[in-house]
Design an enzyme around this catalytic site. Structure first.
Site, PDB file in Angstrom:
ATOM      1  N   LYS A 139      -0.631   4.394   8.019  1.00  0.00           N
ATOM      2  CA  LYS A 139      -0.802   2.983   7.664  1.00  0.00           C
ATOM      3  C   LYS A 139       0.127   2.081   8.492  1.00  0.00           C
ATOM      4  CE  LYS A 139      -2.352   3.889   2.885  1.00  0.00           C
ATOM      5  NZ  LYS A 139      -3.507   2.987   2.618  1.00  0.00           N
ATOM      6  N   LYS A 155       0.878  -1.169   0.000  1.00  0.00           N
ATOM      7  CA  LYS A 155       0.000   0.000   0.000  1.00  0.00           C
ATOM      8  C   LYS A 155       0.915   1.218   0.000  1.00  0.00           C
ATOM      9  CE  LYS A 155      -1.850  -1.611   3.816  1.00  0.00           C
ATOM     10  NZ  LYS A 155      -3.251  -1.444   3.570  1.00  0.00           N
ATOM     11  N   ARG A 156       0.387   2.403  -0.179  1.00  0.00           N
ATOM     12  CA  ARG A 156       1.233   3.579  -0.108  1.00  0.00           C
ATOM     13  C   ARG A 156       1.935   3.641   1.239  1.00  0.00           C
ATOM     14  NH1 ARG A 156       1.299   7.332  -4.497  1.00  0.00           N
ATOM     15  NH2 ARG A 156       2.505   8.613  -3.080  1.00  0.00           N
TER      16      ARG A 156
HETATM   17  C1  LIG Z   1      -5.633  -1.779  -4.187  1.00  0.00           C
HETATM   18  C2  LIG Z   1      -4.428  -0.970  -4.425  1.00  0.00           C
HETATM   19  C3  LIG Z   1      -4.088   0.061  -3.543  1.00  0.00           C
HETATM   20  C4  LIG Z   1      -4.879   0.356  -2.300  1.00  0.00           C
HETATM   21  O1  LIG Z   1      -4.345  -0.392  -1.233  1.00  0.00           O
HETATM   22  P1  LIG Z   1      -4.759  -0.104   0.292  1.00  0.00           P
HETATM   23  O2  LIG Z   1      -4.163  -1.237   1.024  1.00  0.00           O
HETATM   24  O3  LIG Z   1      -6.247  -0.118   0.347  1.00  0.00           O
HETATM   25  O4  LIG Z   1      -4.178   1.212   0.654  1.00  0.00           O
HETATM   26  C5  LIG Z   1      -2.942   0.785  -3.798  1.00  0.00           C
HETATM   27  N1  LIG Z   1      -2.168   0.523  -4.862  1.00  0.00           N
HETATM   28  C6  LIG Z   1      -2.445  -0.474  -5.723  1.00  0.00           C
HETATM   29  C7  LIG Z   1      -1.531  -0.725  -6.865  1.00  0.00           C
HETATM   30  C8  LIG Z   1      -3.585  -1.240  -5.545  1.00  0.00           C
HETATM   31  O5  LIG Z   1      -3.877  -2.212  -6.428  1.00  0.00           O
END
Ligand SMILES: *Cc1c(COP(=O)(O)O)cnc(C)c1O
Length: 836
Positions: free
Chosen positions: A577, A571-572
């Site tokens: 987070k 995730k970012r």
């Molecule tokens: C689904 C997705 C996210 C979102 O991830 P989270 O865990 O909800 O922050 C971010 N980047 C990519 C490439 C994704 O496929």
């Protein structure tokens, strides 16, 4: 097919190939037809014979062949959307994180098998073609990916929809690591062109900026008008959005900025050629690059230009082409709903008002009544710093008429508030669309809330916190305006394409149909008790790990060890987070081994995988990336660990990598501080691919846990009310450090320079930030997290029970299909007819 039959004697055309001579009669709906169309595209669109074609030529011709097949349906749906008077959903989003298009479009058109066979006949490895595609990374993370999932679902559900956005020339940066530190590279995704886009310069819109406003007498009525000082051309590029096997193709329309002729004129007038070219570059900068900030807007002028540029173009596009000239604009809400994906497109509100009042000459009140019915707003955050504001100075300079309109909206709104609540100055200050500190600015979330017919949060908990904590005055003032739509993900991309083996296993149990009716996964519950099914399920996971292993070897030079639990946090990178919490767990286990207190042989083998980009200006996030890499190098090389812990951080996490990582994961890390993650969608992707979640009571984790049950979810950490209570008491992270020996050892190891070659200064800012600030309460949740991780180890030791839980996660998470999200939007917000 031999080389002779493919390469014709005249070189350029495949003239001796029997299929090249046969007439092209229709879509490539059989293998011969596909081959023929492919060869024609190679010859006529790329200008090469097969024998001299590069993999990129072949990819283009292949993509064009898929496109050709979808074309008749697309044209028909475009026509239908124009002529039918049914209501359209215009999704306004500054980001679409699409991922690769080729496989998705093959799947949607049902051409996968035909195309695979056709390429085999041409002696082409379809995998090599897949690898040619650069994913359009026109988004930062969850918000942009959500938009992509939504347009997929709308097409699959036959809901007329146009997705409007920006065709950034450079999408999200390509992340590389140099000595463990993030270095950003430009994402030149258009360098070799894209076979999926259709430019339509003839439908360009002119978008104005700057200048001043003036009033004039219009047959006795005093009106305002905007006299802008410069403008740009917005050129639409159309992309197909095919529904899954339903013959529907919606449109994604992304705008590209081009200089207008007025810039050429300047060349003549000024005689200053260089200056004129500079001005042209200035105009084209608007769609040059995606801002790489996820949840921390910087208030940059160019970003406001981007926002206005794309929403103004979109509104005018819709009014010009989708609404008949004689249509009564008072009924505009019967034709369209503009869904605002966060505050980025909110400047559309004063733009529609300007069109209705200044251009269409409607009365203010009538225009406002229309506007309030045509917009709905989705809020995506709970972080105060993520709520976008624009300084009045900047907005007034760039969009002077819009600022006047916003002031008037605010004036009339505050009058109503005063009528209702009296002269409650604090309330008036708190609800004003114009904030005064630290500078006078426009609060875009407030503008969206006042203007929108509905305001939605993106998970139950988030919507509740929006109502109770973020916008309580507005909730009181507008009863019924606030609602929830829990996010979802498209099962076509994130189950069927990402995890074909699991998809086959599901189909073998449930038959077809579940991909468009994901609640049917419930049918898997009974299979969780079937030992054969569990074995098959485990085999799918193992196969996905092998695929991932190959991908990471080729991509990053990593070796994924057999028999390891895969513990994944992708995730970012953001402090809320809490990648740091994950890292403290790893350092704790490592410290236990190297200090000799824990026997390495007793440690369950685990591979920790991170994937995360940090905003280039976010120094702490970049330090954390550096630290993860530093811990990885030390841990992976330390023989005392006996290969039982591994930390892998593949660079450049994107949709393509997500599609490989998630199906292979055993454990999904969703560990944000409760009350900070609006929803999360990564959490849903993992659960639907049979990973168990270790997570806080935050965002959509709450709903995942309710659905899968406490026995199949590793909950830890404070709940949101406890977080609030701890803040209220006065949070002192250093006390947690002092009172928890295991935490102290882990932090001390980092502070000692053990991961920075003895240099204690490198990660000092990370450590002292945790000790003395720790806005996201990493230390407060540490003990609970470590305890939950011990439960994970214990649970994983029982292979059968773990598999059973994993199957139940898949079976019970059908709710998280974005098709269901779309149904909720339709029922609660859009009230569009279900199909066209
Ligand atoms: C689904 C997705 C996210 C979102 O991830 P989270 O865990 O909800 O922050 C971010 N980047 C990519 C490439 C994704 O496929």
């Amino acid at each position: 097919m031999s080389e002779e039959t493919v390469t014709g004697p005249n070189g350029a055309l495949e003239a001796t190939h029997p299929l090249a001579l046969a007439p092209v009669t229709g879509p490539a709906s059989n293998v011969d037809g596909f081959v023929r169309q492919f060869l024609r595209n190679l010859n006529y669109e790329r200008g090469v014979p097969l024998s001299a074609s590069s993999p990129n030529d072949q990819y283009f011709a292949f993509a064009m062949t898929v496109r050709d097949y979808l074309m008749a349906r697309w044209l028909e749906d475009l026509r239908r959307q124009r002529v039918t008077q049914s209501k359209s959903v215009c999704y306004l989003s500054a980001e679409y994180l699409l991922g690769r298009q080729l496989d998705n479009n093959l799947l949607a058109s049902g051409l996968t098998d035909i195309a695979t066979e056709a390429m085999a006949q041409c002696g082409i490895d379809i995998e090599e073609l897949r690898a040619q595609e650069v994913e359009p990374g026109l988004g930062n993370g969850g918000l942009g990916r959500l938009a992509a999932c939504f347009i997929d679902s709308l097409a699959t559900m036959s809901v007329p929809n146009i997705g409007y956005g920006i065709r950034y020339e450079y999408g999200i940066f390509r992340q590389t690591f140099v000595d463990g530190q993030q270095v950003e590279q430009p994402d030149a995704w258009l360098e070799l062109g894209s076979p999926w886009e259709f430019p339509h310069p003839e439908f360009a819109q002119t978008i104005s900026f700057g200048g001043h406003t003036e009033t004039y007498d219009d047959e006795g009525v005093t009106r305002s008008r905007w006299v802008p000082s410069w403008n740009v051309r917005a050129v639409p590029y159309n992309y197909m959005v095919p529904g899954y096997l339903n013959g529907r193709v919606n449109t994604l329309r992304l705008w590209s900025a081009q200089a207008t002729n007025s810039f050429d004129l300047r060349v003549f007038n000024s005689g200053d050629y260089e200056e004129a070219v500079r001005a042209q570059t200035y105009a084209e900068n608007i769609s040059k690059v995606l801002y790489p900030e996820d949840s921390t807007p910087q208030g940059k002028e160019l970003r406001l230009q981007q926002q206005y540029f794309f929403v103004a173009a979109s509104i005018h596009d819709f009014l010009d082409h989708m609404v008949a000239d004689d249509f009564g604009l008072e009924n505009l809400a019967d034709r369209v709903i503009f869904q605002l994906n966060d505050t980025h497109p909110v400047i559309a509100v004063p733009e529609l008002m300007r069109v209705l009042v200044d251009e269409k000459k409607l009365e203010w009140d009538a225009a406002w009544a229309i506007t309030q019915k045509c917009f709905a707003y989705t809020c995506h955050t709970l972080l105060p710093e993520a709520l976008e504001v624009w300084s009045v100075e900047l907005l007034g300079r760039l969009l002077p008429r819009h600022l006047e309109i916003i002031y008037r909206i605010n004036e009339e709104f505050l009058l109503e508030v005063r009528e209702r609540f009296g002269d409650d100055e604090i309330r008036l200050r708190d609800m004003s669309i114009i904030g005064e500190f630290p500078e006078r600015s426009v609060r875009m979330a407030y503008l969206a809330t006042v203007a929108g017919a509905k305001v939605n949060g993106v998970a139950e908990l988030h919507s509740q916190l929006l109502r109770d904590k973020v916008l309580p005055d507005f909730n009181e003032f507008f009863p019924g305006k606030f609602t929830n739509v829990t996010n979802g993900i498209t099962p076509r991309r994130f189950i069927r394409l990402a995890n074909p083996e699991l998809s086959e296993l599901i189909t073998s149990a449930l038959g077809t149909g579940w991909l468009t009716d994901l609640e049917r996964l419930r049918g898997l519950e009974s299979y969780a008790e079937d030992p054969d099914f569990r074995a098959a399920f485990r085999e799918v996971k193992a196969a996905n790990k092998r695929v991932l292993s190959d991908v990471l070897r080729a991509r990053d030079g990593f070796e994924v060890s057999d028999g390891h639990m895969l513990d994944v946090m992708v995730k970012r990178l953001h402090e809320y987070k809490r990648q740091m919490l994950k890292l403290l767990h790893i350092v704790t286990v490592y410290e236990g081994i190297v200090s000799g207190r824990v026997d390495a042989a007793s440690v369950q083998p685990r591979t920790f995988i991170f994937g995360a980009k940090a905003a280039p200006g976010y120094a702490m996030a970049k330090r954390i990336i550096h630290l993860i890499n530093a811990v990885g190098s030390v841990v992976n090389a330390d023989e005392r660990v006996q290969g039982r812990l591994k930390v892998l951080f593949p660079q450049n996490y994107n949709v393509t990598l997500a599609e490989r990582l998630i199906p292979a994961a055993d454990l999904s890390e969703q560990i944000s501080l409760a009350g900070k993650e609006a929803s999360g969608t990564g959490n849903m992707k993992f659960a639907l691919n049979g990973a168990l979640t270790i997570g806080t009571d935050d965002g959509a984790n709450v709903e995942i846990r309710q659905l899968v049950g406490d026995d199949n979810f590793f909950l830890f950490g404070m709940a949101e009310p406890e977080v609030e209570a701890l803040w209220a008491r006065g949070y002192k992270p250093a006390e947690f450090y002092q009172h928890d020996e295991s935490l102290r050892r882990a932090m001390d190891l980092i502070a000692s320079g053990a991961f920075s070659g003895g240099d204690r200064s490198v990660f000092e800012p990370v450590v002292s930030n945790l000790l003395y600030d720790d806005r996201f309460m990493v230390l407060a949740d540490y003990a609970s997290y470590i305890e939950a991780q011990a439960k994970v180890d214990a649970a994983h030791a029982d292979e059968d029970a773990w598999t059973r839980s994993a199957i139940l996660n898949v079976a019970r998470c059908g709710f998280f299909s974005s098709d269901r999200s779309m149904r909720d939007y339709i029922d609660r917000i859009w009230h569009t007819p279900p199909a066209f």
